[in-house]
Design a protein around this motif. Structure first.
Motif, PDB file in Angstrom:
ATOM      1  N   ARG A   5      -3.103   3.791 -20.074  1.00  0.00           N
ATOM      2  CA  ARG A   5      -3.351   4.710 -21.181  1.00  0.00           C
ATOM      3  C   ARG A   5      -3.492   6.145 -20.683  1.00  0.00           C
ATOM      4  NH1 ARG A   5      -7.546   2.554 -22.752  1.00  0.00           N
ATOM      5  NH2 ARG A   5      -6.788   1.202 -24.428  1.00  0.00           N
ATOM      6  N   THR A  11      -1.086   9.447 -21.774  1.00  0.00           N
ATOM      7  CA  THR A  11      -1.609  10.643 -22.439  1.00  0.00           C
ATOM      8  C   THR A  11      -1.764  11.822 -21.487  1.00  0.00           C
ATOM      9  OG1 THR A  11      -3.882   9.857 -22.086  1.00  0.00           O
ATOM     10  CG2 THR A  11      -2.817   9.261 -24.165  1.00  0.00           C
ATOM     11  N   ARG A  54       4.172  18.042 -27.989  1.00  0.00           N
ATOM     12  CA  ARG A  54       3.321  17.649 -26.860  1.00  0.00           C
ATOM     13  C   ARG A  54       4.113  17.672 -25.560  1.00  0.00           C
ATOM     14  NH1 ARG A  54      -1.413  15.412 -25.727  1.00  0.00           N
ATOM     15  NH2 ARG A  54      -1.587  14.144 -23.831  1.00  0.00           N
ATOM     16  N   ALA A  63       1.022   8.271 -26.315  1.00  0.00           N
ATOM     17  CA  ALA A  63       1.103   9.696 -25.999  1.00  0.00           C
ATOM     18  C   ALA A  63       0.873  10.564 -27.223  1.00  0.00           C
ATOM     19  CB  ALA A  63       2.464  10.020 -25.379  1.00  0.00           C
ATOM     20  N   HIS A  64       1.250  10.068 -28.396  1.00  0.00           N
ATOM     21  CA  HIS A  64       1.152  10.872 -29.616  1.00  0.00           C
ATOM     22  C   HIS A  64       0.060  10.402 -30.553  1.00  0.00           C
ATOM     23  CE1 HIS A  64       5.264  11.584 -28.085  1.00  0.00           C
ATOM     24  NE2 HIS A  64       5.008  12.810 -28.468  1.00  0.00           N
ATOM     25  N   GLY A  65      -0.828   9.534 -30.057  1.00  0.00           N
ATOM     26  CA  GLY A  65      -1.961   9.095 -30.855  1.00  0.00           C
ATOM     27  C   GLY A  65      -1.586   8.235 -32.040  1.00  0.00           C
TER      28      GLY A  65
END
Length: 435
Positions: free
Chosen positions: A32, A36, A133, A272-274
């Motif tokens: 994780r 991120t 992002r 990565a983008h929630g």
């Protein structure tokens, strides 16, 4: 590669109950964290141990930033890839630039990008597109290069000079945009104040691309990769994980071509983008990543114990890129006119075979904006040395115990993977059989 114990999974009517251990939690957290990862603009690049050495040439290869996924997961609810939200919030990353072929002519046709834009994801976004992002990740990477190569060691000038840097990208939107963002972080303010021609980004056509294993331009590579994709069970240790995943997503047991690499890609993009994903994947994140690495590396180098396959196939995968690296080094040593910095925007499949060539362990999938730097130095006796850095950290390569190695040792290390253009064409027509 050292294998960790896989997570024991118990299936129940309501979902999945995982028997987690502390080490497994740490592995999941590690996956994780990489998904991120956001590089700081102050990210430090290790200084060379001998400051008396003169830096002559730098070659940088980096992976693009965070993007939308390239594939979906079968039988799983799709995430909402909102085209109105995902691409906003990176205003400093935009600069003017021109795209051209390797000879300076018109941009080649972007065949791969055309495939990504055939259909939209849920939410309206196209597949494989650099998000805001990802743009900010690459902008910060460029800022870290400025801090090191401009501010700290004064290798590059404070103002942009087109003769100092050579920019090249694969002919895919996300890598072109990633390079644009890196250049903006490195020289954005300077470029906006200049009245000169915009930055030139050089592109190869898809059939002759060398910045990743070219399954489009090499028949042997394409057939070998396709065979592995159709039956990943030939990769040692993968079958058990494949069966676990297939039961989770309710696919038939004989579905041997379950694409674990794409499952990982989709989950990492969501992280990565929630964006949400099914919770039953949570305890399996580390296992999925390890199997994805095993499959990808097997596709690139064949099985490590099958030397005849490895020696035939791996040079077809990475040889043209190794040739390029050695040619750039040779040109600098021979004092031919060449840029101070070569910057190549590529993919995870750009970095992974290079890491293997350099004997750097591929323990984790290269995260967004991961970079590999190859520096050439010269001492006062006109002797040359190579230094390699991965994500800013100096690495001992080619079985050396020192960070700085004589260029002759580096060249010998890489020479076994080089391939002549004539041999490349000949071997590409001789497919390797999967055993």
């Amino acid at each position: 590669m050292v294998r960790k114990k896989t997570v024991n999974i118990l299936w129940a009517v309501s979902g999945v109950v995982a028997a987690k251990t502390l080490s497994c939690n740490m592995d999941v957290d590690s996956v994780r964290s990489r998904a991120t990862f956001m590089r700081s603009p102050d990210h430090a690049i290790d200084q060379v141990s001998d400051p008396s050495l003169r830096l002559k040439t730098v070659q940088i290869f980096f992976r693009h930033g965070a993007r939308t996924p390239v594939r979906t997961i079968p039988n799983i609810e799709k995430a909402n890839w909102d085209e109105k939200k995902l691409f906003e919030g990176a205003p400093d990353t935009y600069i003017d630039y021109d795209l051209c072929n390797l000879d300076g002519g018109p941009r080649p046709e972007a065949h791969v990008e055309t495939l990504y834009r055939r259909e939209r994801l849920s939410g309206g976004s196209f597949k494989g597109q650099l998000t805001a992002r990802g743009m900010n990740q690459m902008y910060n990477l460029g800022k870290s290069y400025r801090k090191h190569y401009v501010d700290q060691i004064g290798y590059l000038s404070t103002e942009f000079n087109s003769t100092d840097i050579y920019f090249r990208s694969t002919n895919i939107a996300r890598t072109i945009a990633s390079l644009r963002c890196v250049v903006a972080g490195l020289y954005g303010k300077s470029l906006k104040s200049l009245k000169s021609d915009p930055v030139k980004i050089y592109l190869a056509d898809s059939e002759s691309e060398t910045l990743y294993p070219n399954w489009q331009g090499c028949e042997a590579v394409r057939k070998f990769v396709d065979n592995i994709c159709k039956n990943t069970d030939v990769v040692p240790g993968v079958r058990h994980g494949r069966l676990q995943l297939q039961e989770l997503i309710d696919l038939h047991e004989d579905h041997h071509h379950l694409d674990i690499v794409s499952i990982r890609d989709n989950l990492i993009a969501r992280l990565a983008h929630g964006l949400s994903y099914p919770t039953f994947f949570e305890p399996l994140l580390d296992m999925i990543e390890r199997h994805a690495i095993d499959i990808t590396m097997f596709q690139m180098i064949a099985h490590k114990d099958n030397h005849s396959q490895q020696h035939h196939l791996f040079p077809l995968m990475v040889g043209p890129l190794v040739n390029l690296i050695l040619e750039n080094i040779g040109n600098s040593i021979e004092k031919k006119r060449c840029p101070k910095l070569y910057m190549y925007s590529g993919h995870d499949t750009t970095l992974m075979p290079l890491l293997a060539v350099l004997n750097i362990d591929v323990d984790h999938w290269p995260p967004w904006s991961a970079d590999l730097i190859i520096e050439l130095y010269e001492n006062k006796q006109s002797e040359h040395f190579i230094r390699v850095l991965y994500m800013g950290k100096e690495k001992n390569v080619c079985d050396s115990e020192e960070g700085l190695i004589p260029v002759e040792k580096f060249q010998k290390c890489l020479q076994q993977y080089t391939i002549k253009p004539s041999d490349y064409a000949k071997n590409c027509s001789s497919p390797v059989q999967v055993q």
